[in-house]
Motif scaffolding. Structure first.
Motif, PDB file in Angstrom:
ATOM      1  N   LYS A   1       1.217  -1.538   0.070  1.00  0.00           N
ATOM      2  CA  LYS A   1      -0.136  -0.035   0.000  1.00  0.00           C
ATOM      3  C   LYS A   1       1.228   1.659   0.093  1.00  0.00           C
ATOM      4  O   LYS A   1       1.755   1.031   0.298  1.00  0.00           O
ATOM      5  CB  LYS A   1      -1.163  -0.137   1.298  1.00  0.00           C
ATOM      6  CG  LYS A   1      -1.769  -0.594   0.870  1.00  0.00           C
ATOM      7  CD  LYS A   1      -2.591  -1.196   2.768  1.00  0.00           C
ATOM      8  CE  LYS A   1      -3.437  -2.419   3.268  1.00  0.00           C
ATOM      9  NZ  LYS A   1      -4.123  -2.502   2.023  1.00  0.00           N
ATOM     10  N   HIS A   2       0.670   2.374  -0.340  1.00  0.00           N
ATOM     11  CA  HIS A   2       0.772   3.598  -0.210  1.00  0.00           C
ATOM     12  C   HIS A   2       0.259   4.426   0.220  1.00  0.00           C
ATOM     13  O   HIS A   2      -1.404   4.144   0.140  1.00  0.00           O
ATOM     14  CB  HIS A   2       1.732   4.527  -1.226  1.00  0.00           C
ATOM     15  CG  HIS A   2       1.484   4.273  -3.021  1.00  0.00           C
ATOM     16  ND1 HIS A   2       1.876   5.338  -3.412  1.00  0.00           N
ATOM     17  CD2 HIS A   2      -0.412   4.230  -2.794  1.00  0.00           C
ATOM     18  CE1 HIS A   2       0.645   5.723  -4.576  1.00  0.00           C
ATOM     19  NE2 HIS A   2      -0.694   5.137  -4.121  1.00  0.00           N
ATOM     20  N   THR A   3       0.441   5.848   0.253  1.00  0.00           N
ATOM     21  CA  THR A   3      -0.067   7.051   0.745  1.00  0.00           C
ATOM     22  C   THR A   3      -0.256   8.331   0.010  1.00  0.00           C
ATOM     23  O   THR A   3       0.415   7.728  -0.515  1.00  0.00           O
ATOM     24  CB  THR A   3       0.057   8.089   2.432  1.00  0.00           C
ATOM     25  OG1 THR A   3      -0.013   6.798   3.333  1.00  0.00           O
ATOM     26  CG2 THR A   3      -0.745   8.695   2.587  1.00  0.00           C
TER      27      THR A   3
ATOM     28  N   GLY B   1      -2.984  11.877   0.713  1.00  0.00           N
ATOM     29  CA  GLY B   1      -3.458  11.415   2.562  1.00  0.00           C
ATOM     30  C   GLY B   1      -4.868  10.419   2.832  1.00  0.00           C
ATOM     31  O   GLY B   1      -4.705  10.124   3.040  1.00  0.00           O
ATOM     32  N   GLU B   2      -4.648   9.572   2.261  1.00  0.00           N
ATOM     33  CA  GLU B   2      -5.444   8.240   1.807  1.00  0.00           C
ATOM     34  C   GLU B   2      -4.338   7.631   1.114  1.00  0.00           C
ATOM     35  O   GLU B   2      -3.406   7.181   0.676  1.00  0.00           O
ATOM     36  CB  GLU B   2      -6.726   8.435   0.179  1.00  0.00           C
ATOM     37  CG  GLU B   2      -7.291   7.739   0.112  1.00  0.00           C
ATOM     38  CD  GLU B   2      -8.374   7.948  -1.529  1.00  0.00           C
ATOM     39  OE1 GLU B   2      -9.118   7.160  -1.315  1.00  0.00           O
ATOM     40  OE2 GLU B   2      -8.089   8.657  -1.709  1.00  0.00           O
ATOM     41  N   GLU B   3      -5.007   5.884   2.307  1.00  0.00           N
ATOM     42  CA  GLU B   3      -4.036   5.169   2.185  1.00  0.00           C
ATOM     43  C   GLU B   3      -4.634   4.153   0.751  1.00  0.00           C
ATOM     44  O   GLU B   3      -6.101   4.270   0.878  1.00  0.00           O
ATOM     45  CB  GLU B   3      -3.596   4.014   3.285  1.00  0.00           C
ATOM     46  CG  GLU B   3      -3.248   2.584   2.947  1.00  0.00           C
ATOM     47  CD  GLU B   3      -2.697   2.001   4.081  1.00  0.00           C
ATOM     48  OE1 GLU B   3      -4.395   1.444   5.030  1.00  0.00           O
ATOM     49  OE2 GLU B   3      -2.099   2.104   5.299  1.00  0.00           O
TER      50      GLU B   3
END
Ligand SMILES: [Zn+2]
Ligand SMILES: [Zn+2]
Ligand SMILES: [Zn+2]
Ligand SMILES: [Zn+2]
Lengths: 477, 477
Positions: B66-68, B71-73
């Motif tokens: 995953k990444h951000t 501001g959203e994962e």
């Protein structure tokens, strides 16, 4: 001739009611710069008109027509003209104020609802317009209420001019003032003007203001490529507009604030010892300016230099760049067209007419030196002349006496670094002395969050305005 | 060893079906930089995986975690690893491509729906991703389809690495490549790499690319007052952050593109006559660059200087300022905190590690000279090393032969001014020669509106990719 003791007593004993009236005025969000609040400016005009009529002012609302704002055609709020007295044996004084306010949202960082006047324990009356400029307008109302209720004639003939577009360029007002200043006009016979729409230099000492800087605002555009370019592909192959613009902007002012455009500084004579003594006498320290700037960044440790930098010398500020990358993060763009914005604050004898050609010619020459293949355009976005009044005029002498009576101290004689364009309009249209008689303190935060007016300034300031009229009546012309 | 005549014929006779397949791929808006399209990147991975399996590739989807973003994962789209052949007598070639695309909206100025491939009468295939990088990926698919359908073995062992985050920083890929490059990893045994993800220098001449510039990106912040100040009140009383910043930015690069930071230019040797001859031989004129920039703004009339400015010398571009006034109109603000953004494109032997300290030390010294009371901070936002490959390596020699066979002309040997960071990752992790073998033309507009791939480039390019594999097989190591 001091004001009657009853007047002073009346103001003190009605203080709470006056503050309630200020609260009512602040509750109307008369934001002239926000189309969605335009009807509130109209509402505020109605409110003020009703209160003026209630204290015996003969008023009229002047339709100023329409204007376009943000692409929308809007009706301009009316100006309110008022009149009390026509006694040939009395002097005639024109007072000006504005009933519109700057935008304000709680989310901007206000501690309280900006349109609900909040009385803090230390006496601060917090709310949008409390100091700029509803407090001063209501100060005049307080003075008029005393004379109306006690059935006392005013010591002068009064003419009123209140507008609802000051925070948005005073649309339509210049034409009105010029027209009504002519023979037979509403302001015919006015012998002096008093404007209460600025602030003390500090938080301790009342002030009279006799000068304002002018302004000339430029937009400097460098354009080259037909569209934004990628710096990987085009870096070091083409003339980059940003590089040219930054070089030009870097040649306008040095880091000590000296303007580098030949001829501009030279127009202003250097202050002599006598003039420096005036600034020396002002109740001010460099700590004051650093406190209001929020950081120890004064250009000089000498308060006279700092004060003259604001009041007496021109300044050049670089405001920003339109068209360049201005977001957060890292974008590797070569912007195709960039516009640097800067303005010069002018002092006498500088005028936009005299200064603008120097600016344009210098920038054109410097750009030619760059030997860039990009294109340069220079636009003047707006301008206004500086203003300085005679501080020895009876209008000022009366205000000095009134200040001494109410505050028991001599006022600071100040010049402001900014502009209040209508000041010059009155001075030039009427050809009479104009006095700026501030009610609020230097830390009121007029266009900022948590704008306030100190209760003491509202109450003593109301006394000052009334006393000023009595001193005007008494003084020899 | 040219490719079999049947292969060339197969590509020609299936051209319409190949274009239809490209149209299907373009129709999936696999925009990696837009969270709302993340599922489309997954969909594109599924689509590509299915098509690879259908032509006999042994694939696996690698979960990159995953990444951000904003501001959203978000889940990262999988990388696709693929394998055909394990013949010890054949060379092993790794090919790379990416199936994500740049954002595109019709309202940005596209003449047609960016996600509906449009075939223009002149043969342009217009659509987002047509050239960057779905066209090249599908070129490989075309090659593989021939061998699968005709039951012919490939002349080499092939390893595939396709990712879905290239346009958003190739999140997670470096780690994967490094891991799989180790002994026993998926890429173990790879002897050369071919990446088709850039463009010809012009619109006429095929190219092989052997160099990329690196990058180091800086954010230069000058802060002073606690909040934005009014230039009327504070002009010429305090150190203005914009004035300081503009002076610093003006000392980074001259208007002819020369970098003024001591030591940076000096790291790069000056090209001798022999090297200049290489640039002289490229099919290119300054008119080409001025056409692609859209204006006659080339820094030099000499094509060699212009080409070396892009390919072989470092460049410094000023991108913009964060925190200053950047809107339209005239605002008389003294911004409290302003951040200048600039970046330097690096060429060997420059690296961020070597250049960054020179940049920081120079700016600190220049700032000290200003004697400003404002505060300066310098941040490096990101960086990457430059890359240059040996153009005489058999990987390049094979590509030169293939180009000659398909296009009947020698390729331009080019270096790119921009970066493709994964190139360096492959070169350093595998320690083998990496070739950039572009399919599209210099005017494809990869990250721009109306991105296109010419039909001829798609079809001849597919032939080129296949022919390259046959030349790789034939050439002596
Ligand atoms: Zn005001
Ligand atoms: Zn105001
Ligand atoms: Zn790409
Ligand atoms: Zn791309």
């Amino acid at each position: 001739m001091p004001a009657p003791a009853e007047f002073i007593k009346f103001i003190d004993s009605n203080a709470d009611a006056f503050i309630q009236r200020l609260s009512d005025a602040v509750a109307i969000p008369s934001i002239s710069g926000d189309a969605s609040h335009r009807q509130d400016v109209f509402k505020m005009a109605e409110w003020l008109n009703a209160h003026l009529k209630a204290v015996g002012v003969d008023t009229q609302l002047v339709d100023l027509g329409k204007h376009t704002m943000d692409g929308e055609e809007l009706p301009l709020p009316p100006a309110i003209l008022g009149r009390i007295g026509d006694d040939k044996d009395k002097k005639t004084v024109l007072i000006y104020g504005h009933f519109d306010v700057q935008p304000a949202n709680k989310s901007d960082g206000w501690d309280t609802d900006p349109f609900a006047l909040t009385i803090l324990p230390d006496g601060k009356l917090v709310g949008r317009g409390s100091s700029d400029d509803k407090g001063p307008i209501l100060g005049w109302l307080n003075v008029l209420q005393y004379h109306f209720q006690s059935n006392k004639p005013l010591p002068v003939n009064l003419r009123l001019c209140f507008e609802g577009m000051e925070e948005s360029g005073s649309e339509g007002l210049d034409e009105l003032v010029e027209k009504e200043s002519k023979k037979g006009g509403y302001f015919d016979g006015v012998e002096c003007v008093c404007i209460s729409d600025n602030y003390w230099l500090n938080t301790r000492t009342p002030a009279l203001t006799y000068g304002l800087r002018g302004l000339t605002y430029f937009k400097l555009t460098v354009s080259g490529p037909a569209r934004d370019l990628h710096s990987g592909v085009f870096g070091r192959t083409v003339h980059e507009p940003m590089t040219d613009l930054i070089h030009l902007m870097g040649r306008l002012v040095d880091v000590q604030g000296k303007i580098l455009i030949p001829g501009v500084e030279e127009m202003v004579d250097v202050a002599g010892d006598e003039e420096r003594a005036i600034y020396e006498s002002l109740d001010y320290t460099t700590a004051d300016i650093e406190q209001s700037a929020g950081a120890p960044i004064a250009l000089s440790a000498n308060k006279v230099d700092v004060l003259m930098g604001r009041m007496r010398y021109p300044s050049l500020s670089l405001h920003g760049i339109e068209g360049a990358f201005s977001g957060v993060g890292a974008k590797t763009v070569i912007p195709a067209k960039v516009s640097g914005k800067f303005s010069i604050r002018l002092v006498p004898p500088q005028t936009p007419d005299a200064v603008d050609p120097m600016v344009i010619s210098y920038i054109e020459k410097e750009f030619a030196k760059l030997k860039s293949k990009n294109k340069l355009t220079i636009e003047n976005l707006h301008g206004g002349k500086p203003w300085v009044a005679d501080v020895n005029h009876w209008n000022f002498e009366a205000a000095k006496k009134a200040t001494k009576e109410i505050y028991h101290q001599n006022p600071d004689l100040t010049r402001e670094g900014g502009s209040i364009p209508v000041t010059l309009t009155f001075a030039e249209s009427l050809g009479v002395n104009v006095l700026l008689l501030p009610m609020g303190r230097g830390d009121d935060g007029a266009h900022s969050t948590n704008e306030k007016l100190d209760r003491a300034n509202f109450i003593e300031g109301s006394k000052l305005l009334g006393t000023y009229l009595y001193e005007i009546a008494a003084i020899a012309k």
